[in-house]
Motif scaffolding. Structure first.
Motif, short mmCIF file in Angstrom:
data_model
loop_
_atom_site.label_atom_id
_atom_site.label_comp_id
_atom_site.label_asym_id
_atom_site.label_seq_id
_atom_site.Cartn_x
_atom_site.Cartn_y
_atom_site.Cartn_z
N THR A 14 -12.12 13.93 2.74
CA THR A 14 -12.48 13.24 3.98
C THR A 14 -13.37 14.09 4.86
N SER B 280 -14.77 1.06 5.82
CA SER B 280 -14.35 1.98 6.88
C SER B 280 -13.24 2.92 6.45
N SER B 281 -12.51 2.58 5.40
CA SER B 281 -11.43 3.46 4.93
C SER B 281 -12.00 4.61 4.13
N GLU B 282 -11.25 5.70 4.09
CA GLU B 282 -11.69 6.89 3.37
C GLU B 282 -11.68 6.63 1.87
N TRP C 260 -8.69 -2.28 -6.76
CA TRP C 260 -9.92 -1.58 -6.33
C TRP C 260 -10.80 -1.28 -7.56
N GLN D 146 -4.57 13.63 -0.94
CA GLN D 146 -5.61 13.48 0.07
C GLN D 146 -5.11 13.95 1.43
N GLN D 147 -3.85 13.64 1.74
CA GLN D 147 -3.26 14.09 3.00
C GLN D 147 -3.18 15.61 3.05
N THR E 11 -13.79 4.65 0.37
CA THR E 11 -14.42 3.37 0.08
C THR E 11 -15.91 3.45 0.38
N SER F 231 -19.34 0.91 1.69
CA SER F 231 -19.71 -0.38 2.28
C SER F 231 -20.67 -1.12 1.35
N GLU G 260 0.82 -1.21 0.00
CA GLU G 260 0.00 0.00 0.00
C GLU G 260 0.86 1.27 0.00
N ASN H 4 -18.18 7.38 5.89
CA ASN H 4 -17.70 6.06 5.51
C ASN H 4 -18.53 5.45 4.39
N LYS I 31 -2.61 9.63 -2.58
CA LYS I 31 -2.48 9.62 -1.12
C LYS I 31 -1.93 10.94 -0.60
#
Length: 532
Positions: free
Chosen positions: A424, A480-482, A504, A346-347, A484, A486, A270, A429, A343
């Motif tokens: 985010t 539960s991950s940003e 993904w 997003q951060q 994604t 359910s 990852e 979620n 990533k």
């Protein structure tokens, strides 16, 4: 005299014995002190060891703690540091409860022993003095009695002498009578001294010395008991910290148990997943037939050859092997692989959103303070808050601009939805939009502006992704991950974007919720998938 010699001999034995006991206490105190020094040095060496191998703040080793085997080693270092603290505690308790306590008690014993021996010596000297007086009285009595006998014999001889006058006889008798009287006085004095000596000797042997010896015996027994307690404390001091030391050792064992080799592999994947598409098979180029070697870009399922990869898309696909770069856009992170770029973007969005939220809270606080000042002028001047309000507004405007910029770059980075959905702070979620989040401020902008996914100049522009097929969920996925979403087993979802090699697939519900799910968790109906 024989009794005096026996007594003197016993005093010497008791003196040596009690001194030997005090020497033993002093020797044990020195032993424990050296033991505490060993414990302190051991603890110091353990602390230096853990400090030597502990990762420095911001170092590469600290970043690698995301792996369980690296984190386990860090946990072991922390447990060893705690273990060193327990060794220091052992040394401290031994020093306080044994060394200091016994040293203080030793001084008291020395003073008490000195007092008792001094009393014994005084009693013995007093008895010896009385005996000397008795001996002198005895010798005087003996001497005077002999002189009296001589005087009596001389008086009798003079009385029988015919030539002696009556005066000489009378004088001799008077001399004999005087000597006899003196002898009687010496006899009486000798008798008194003898009685005094016998009484004092009886007091000395039957009262004084037994009492002194008893006190010395009690002192020595108390010393032995105190020393025995010191022996027990030597073990109890370490036994008291054994439960904590046991926990430290359990923590070390637990650190080894928590190592998960599979999870470490997943974390590494990852962390360094690039997101590049894999190149297709190289086409056969038949020069003898004059076949057009240029493959159609619009043909679906036709793998791209190495010529296209090196030409049109080489800056994207083979960037990892391109060591020399003319210019690197570090602000947009375009120098990174697609997955890593998403990533980092997003951060960055998360960080900007947090700063924006702080500014919004400060702006709200300043507004409330201004209202209070306007209602109660005595508390402050509302105009004094104007510079701060202006500065806060400027900061908010600047952060909104940066947030929009990075959200647009995020949309370009991988096609994971528009900027509002992927943030985010505007996405829960399940992918639902949260209007109260700082990320939702992009709704205030012109909603009529279309958000395009733009690549480098060598790539074509794409419209907003539309469903290209359907898939069925094989397993439950919590999402539960940003980023994604359910899903429940058996649920049918619309496929918006196929798996690009990162594992993904982007899907959408009928209510408009979008997000990513693991490709291995669903079954896609590829016959119904069409590409735009």
């Amino acid at each position: 005299l024989s009794l005096d010699f026996v007594l003197q001999d016993q005093c010497d034995i008791i003196d040596k014995h009690t001194q030997s006991g005090l020497d033993l206490v002093e020797k044990y105190v020195k032993f424990v002190k050296e033991r505490t020094e060993i414990e302190q040095n051991y603890a110091k060496q353990l602390r230096n060891l853990t400090k030597k191998y502990s990762p420095k703040r911001g170092s590469k080793e600290e970043l690698e703690c995301r792996f369980s085997n690296h984190q386990a080693f860090l946990d072991i270092l922390n447990e060893m540091n705690d273990y060193a603290g327990q060794r220091e505690l052992i040394a401290e308790n031994m020093m306080i409860n044994i060394c200091i306590e016994l040293t203080k008690y030793l001084q008291e014993l020395k003073q008490e022993r000195k007092t008792h021996l001094s009393e014994a010596k005084k009693a013995q000297q007093s008895l010896e003095g009385t005996y000397k007086q008795l001996d002198n009285s005895k010798k005087r009595f003996e001497r005077e009695w002999r002189e009296a006998e001589k005087a009596a014999q001389y008086a009798e001889k003079t009385d029988q002498d015919l030539n002696a006058t009556k005066a000489d006889v009378e004088k001799a008798k008077q001399q004999a009578h005087m000597r006899t009287h003196i002898a009687e006085e010496c006899k009486n004095d000798y008798a008194l001294q003898l009685q005094k000596y016998n009484k004092e000797q009886n007091q000395f042997y039957f009262t004084d010395m037994p009492l002194i010896f008893s006190r010395l015996q009690d002192m020595d027994e108390r010393r032995i008991k105190k020393l025995a307690q010191g022996y027990i404390l030597f073990a109890d001091t370490e036994r008291q910290v054994m439960p904590i030391i046991g926990k430290c050792l359990e923590g070390i064992s637990r650190a080894g148990t928590n190592v998960n080799e599979k999870n470490d592999s997943v974390v590494l994947i990852e962390q360094h997943k690039s997101g590049f598409e894999r190149p297709g098979d190289v086409e056969f180029e038949d020069y003898s037939q004059g076949i057009n070697r240029a493959s159609s870009d619009s043909s679906l399922g036709t793998p791209k050859g190495p010529l296209e990869l090196l030409g049109k898309n080489r800056n994207k696909t083979f960037r990892l092997f391109n060591k020399k770069s003319k210019s690197v856009d570090t602000e947009g992170f375009t120098h990174l692989p697609p997955e890593q770029r998403r990533k980092r973007l997003q951060q960055k969005i998360d960080d900007i959103s947090k700063e924006l939220q702080k500014e919004m809270d400060q702006s709200e606080a300043l507004g409330k303070m201004k209202d209070v000042y306007e209602k109660n002028p005595q508390m402050g001047d509302p105009a004094s808050l104007a510079p701060q309000i202006t500065q806060t507004a400027q900061n908010m405007e600047r952060l909104r601009g940066e947030l929009n910029k990075y959200e647009s770059w995020l949309a370009e980075a991988g096609g994971r939805g528009d900027s509002i959905r992927y943030s985010t702070h505007s996405l829960n979620n399940n992918g639902a939009h949260n209007p109260n989040s700082p990320g939702a401020i992009s709704d205030d902008t012109d909603s009529s502006q279309a958000i395009y996914t733009e690549f480098d100049d060598d790539f074509e522009e794409e419209e907003v992704a539309a469903p290209i097929g359907q898939c069925t969920a094989l397993y439950n996925f919590p999402g539960s991950s940003e980023g994604t979403i359910s899903m429940q087993e058996g649920e049918v979802l619309s496929v918006v974007e196929e798996d690009k090699g990162d594992g993904w697939t982007r899907v959408r519900r009928n209510n408009g919720d979008e997000g990513y799910i693991p490709t291995s968790y669903c079954l896609c109906n590829k016959q119904s998938i069409t590409f735009i």
